[in-house]
Design a protein around this motif. Sequence first.
Motif, mmCIF file in Angstrom:
data_model
loop_
_atom_site.group_PDB
_atom_site.id
_atom_site.type_symbol
_atom_site.label_atom_id
_atom_site.label_comp_id
_atom_site.label_asym_id
_atom_site.label_seq_id
_atom_site.Cartn_x
_atom_site.Cartn_y
_atom_site.Cartn_z
ATOM 1 N N ASN A 6 0.823 -1.212 0.000
ATOM 2 C CA ASN A 6 0.000 0.000 0.000
ATOM 3 C C ASN A 6 0.858 1.263 0.000
ATOM 4 O O ASN A 6 0.522 2.251 -0.662
ATOM 5 C CB ASN A 6 -0.943 -0.002 1.204
ATOM 6 C CG ASN A 6 -2.044 -1.039 1.079
ATOM 7 O OD1 ASN A 6 -2.431 -1.403 -0.027
ATOM 8 N ND2 ASN A 6 -2.543 -1.525 2.201
ATOM 9 N N VAL A 7 1.972 1.222 0.734
ATOM 10 C CA VAL A 7 2.875 2.379 0.773
ATOM 11 C C VAL A 7 3.492 2.617 -0.602
ATOM 12 O O VAL A 7 3.574 3.757 -1.077
ATOM 13 C CB VAL A 7 3.981 2.160 1.828
ATOM 14 C CG1 VAL A 7 5.068 3.232 1.706
ATOM 15 C CG2 VAL A 7 3.386 2.178 3.237
ATOM 16 N N LEU A 12 3.600 5.450 -5.860
ATOM 17 C CA LEU A 12 3.405 5.428 -7.315
ATOM 18 C C LEU A 12 2.355 6.449 -7.739
ATOM 19 O O LEU A 12 2.524 7.147 -8.749
ATOM 20 C CB LEU A 12 2.991 4.025 -7.763
ATOM 21 C CG LEU A 12 4.113 2.988 -7.870
ATOM 22 C CD1 LEU A 12 3.538 1.584 -7.946
ATOM 23 C CD2 LEU A 12 4.991 3.263 -9.085
ATOM 24 N N ASN A 13 1.293 6.553 -6.966
ATOM 25 C CA ASN A 13 0.257 7.553 -7.265
ATOM 26 C C ASN A 13 0.824 8.967 -7.188
ATOM 27 O O ASN A 13 0.530 9.815 -8.049
ATOM 28 C CB ASN A 13 -0.920 7.405 -6.291
ATOM 29 C CG ASN A 13 -1.671 6.099 -6.467
ATOM 30 O OD1 ASN A 13 -1.580 5.468 -7.515
ATOM 31 N ND2 ASN A 13 -2.403 5.680 -5.453
ATOM 32 N N ASN A 14 1.643 9.213 -6.156
ATOM 33 C CA ASN A 14 2.259 10.529 -6.009
ATOM 34 C C ASN A 14 3.209 10.828 -7.166
ATOM 35 O O ASN A 14 3.274 11.960 -7.658
ATOM 36 C CB ASN A 14 3.019 10.605 -4.679
ATOM 37 C CG ASN A 14 2.098 10.512 -3.478
ATOM 38 O OD1 ASN A 14 0.896 10.742 -3.576
ATOM 39 N ND2 ASN A 14 2.655 10.161 -2.333
ATOM 40 N N LEU A 15 3.934 9.792 -7.582
ATOM 41 C CA LEU A 15 4.870 9.941 -8.694
ATOM 42 C C LEU A 15 4.127 10.340 -9.962
ATOM 43 O O LEU A 15 4.570 11.229 -10.703
ATOM 44 C CB LEU A 15 5.629 8.628 -8.894
ATOM 45 C CG LEU A 15 6.785 8.575 -9.895
ATOM 46 C CD1 LEU A 15 7.719 7.414 -9.541
ATOM 47 C CD2 LEU A 15 6.313 8.400 -11.322
ATOM 48 N N GLN A 36 -0.815 -4.335 -11.977
ATOM 49 C CA GLN A 36 0.401 -4.835 -11.337
ATOM 50 C C GLN A 36 0.205 -5.014 -9.837
ATOM 51 O O GLN A 36 0.760 -5.936 -9.234
ATOM 52 C CB GLN A 36 1.560 -3.868 -11.602
ATOM 53 C CG GLN A 36 2.912 -4.343 -11.094
ATOM 54 C CD GLN A 36 3.411 -5.582 -11.833
ATOM 55 O OE1 GLN A 36 2.959 -5.860 -12.931
ATOM 56 N NE2 GLN A 36 4.327 -6.304 -11.216
ATOM 57 N N LYS A 37 -0.558 -4.129 -9.214
ATOM 58 C CA LYS A 37 -0.749 -4.175 -7.764
ATOM 59 C C LYS A 37 -1.329 -5.510 -7.314
ATOM 60 O O LYS A 37 -1.026 -5.996 -6.218
ATOM 61 C CB LYS A 37 -1.654 -3.024 -7.326
ATOM 62 C CG LYS A 37 -1.837 -2.950 -5.805
ATOM 63 C CD LYS A 37 -2.808 -1.850 -5.407
ATOM 64 C CE LYS A 37 -3.020 -1.853 -3.900
ATOM 65 N NZ LYS A 37 -4.010 -0.837 -3.479
ATOM 66 N N ARG A 38 -2.157 -6.106 -8.156
ATOM 67 C CA ARG A 38 -2.764 -7.394 -7.791
ATOM 68 C C ARG A 38 -1.712 -8.480 -7.619
ATOM 69 O O ARG A 38 -1.891 -9.431 -6.874
ATOM 70 C CB ARG A 38 -3.776 -7.819 -8.868
ATOM 71 C CG ARG A 38 -4.954 -6.884 -8.997
ATOM 72 C CD ARG A 38 -5.863 -7.292 -10.149
ATOM 73 N NE ARG A 38 -6.635 -6.144 -10.642
ATOM 74 C CZ ARG A 38 -6.914 -5.916 -11.911
ATOM 75 N NH1 ARG A 38 -6.472 -6.751 -12.847
ATOM 76 N NH2 ARG A 38 -7.613 -4.861 -12.259
#
Length: 303
Positions: A6-7, A12-15, A36-38
Motif C-alpha cells: 500500500n505504501v 506510485l500515485n504521487n509519482l 500490477q498491484k494485484r
Amino acid sequence: MAVLTNVINQSLNNLLEEEIHQEDLKRTIQKYIDVQKRKGFPFAELMILHYQMLNGQELDKVIHVAAAVELMMLSFDILDDIEDGDDYQKLWLNEQSIALNASTAMIFACINIIRKLDLKFKERAISIILEYSLSSVSGQHMDLLGKNCTEKEYIEMTLKKSGSLVSLACLVGAILAGDKYQDVIKRYSRYIGLIGQLNNDLKDLSTWEGKNDLLNKKISLPIIYLLHYKGEEAELIRGYYNGTVGKDELLNNQKIISKTIEQSGALLCTQIIKKMYQNKVKSELQHLNVEKKFINKILDYAI
C-alpha cells in the motif's frame, strides 16, 4: 507485506501526479499500475529489503526510489509482452500504441523522480539502473533471436534478461545504504532472476489455456529439453516448431503431448537446474554478515 504494498502504491500515485501531466496518459498508467498491484511489487520490495538490511536511514525518501524502480519494471513488462505478442489476456496488448507511449513515459518518469531526490548516492543508483536495464535489453534481444538455443545459451540469456532486473533492484537498495557486499548481491540476485524465469517456464507448460509457450513456439528451458527428446512422440512438437505441423494438429493431440512433456523429463530437468541455482543463492548468502531475518526474506524470493 500488505502494508508495504500500500505504501509503494501510494508513492506510485504521487509519482504520477508529479511527473505525468497529460490526464489520459496518467489514467492509462494508473490503470496499468492497478493491474500490477494485484500481483504485488516484488522489485520495490527487494530494493527496500536490501536498503534496510544494510542499515539505510532515509527510508521515507528511498520508498520513492523503490516506486520509481517498480514503475520502470512495469514498463519493461509491457514492452516485453508487446515484443513477444503471446498473451492477449494482458490489458496493454489490446492497445499497443497507447501502451508503447505509456511505457516510454514511465521510463523517463522513473529517472526524473530519482534525479530530483535529495539522496547522497542517487547518481550511483541511476548509473546502476541504466547499466542493468541495458543488460536486460541485451538479454531480451537474445531471447527474441534465440529460436534454437542450447541449455547453456538459454541460462546465459536469462541471467542477462531476468537476472539483470533483479540485480538492479537489489543493488540500488544496497548502494543507497552505502557500499557493502556489491559483488555478492550481484551474484545471488542474478540467480534469483533466473529461478523466477524457470518458475514461469514450468507454469507456462502446465496448462493449455491462456499463455502457453509451446503453442506460441517460444523457447524455454523445458521446451529445449523437449525438442531434444529422443522419443517418437516429440516429433509432433519438433514438427510444430519447424512448420510442418499446424496448431490444429497440435491441439488435437493435447493428451499425447501432455504425456510426452511428463515422460520426457523436461519438467524434472528444469526443476533440477532450478534447485542447483537455489543452492547457489544459499551459498552466496553465507557471505553476508547481516541479521538472519533478512537472509530468510531474500530466500523467499528464490522459492
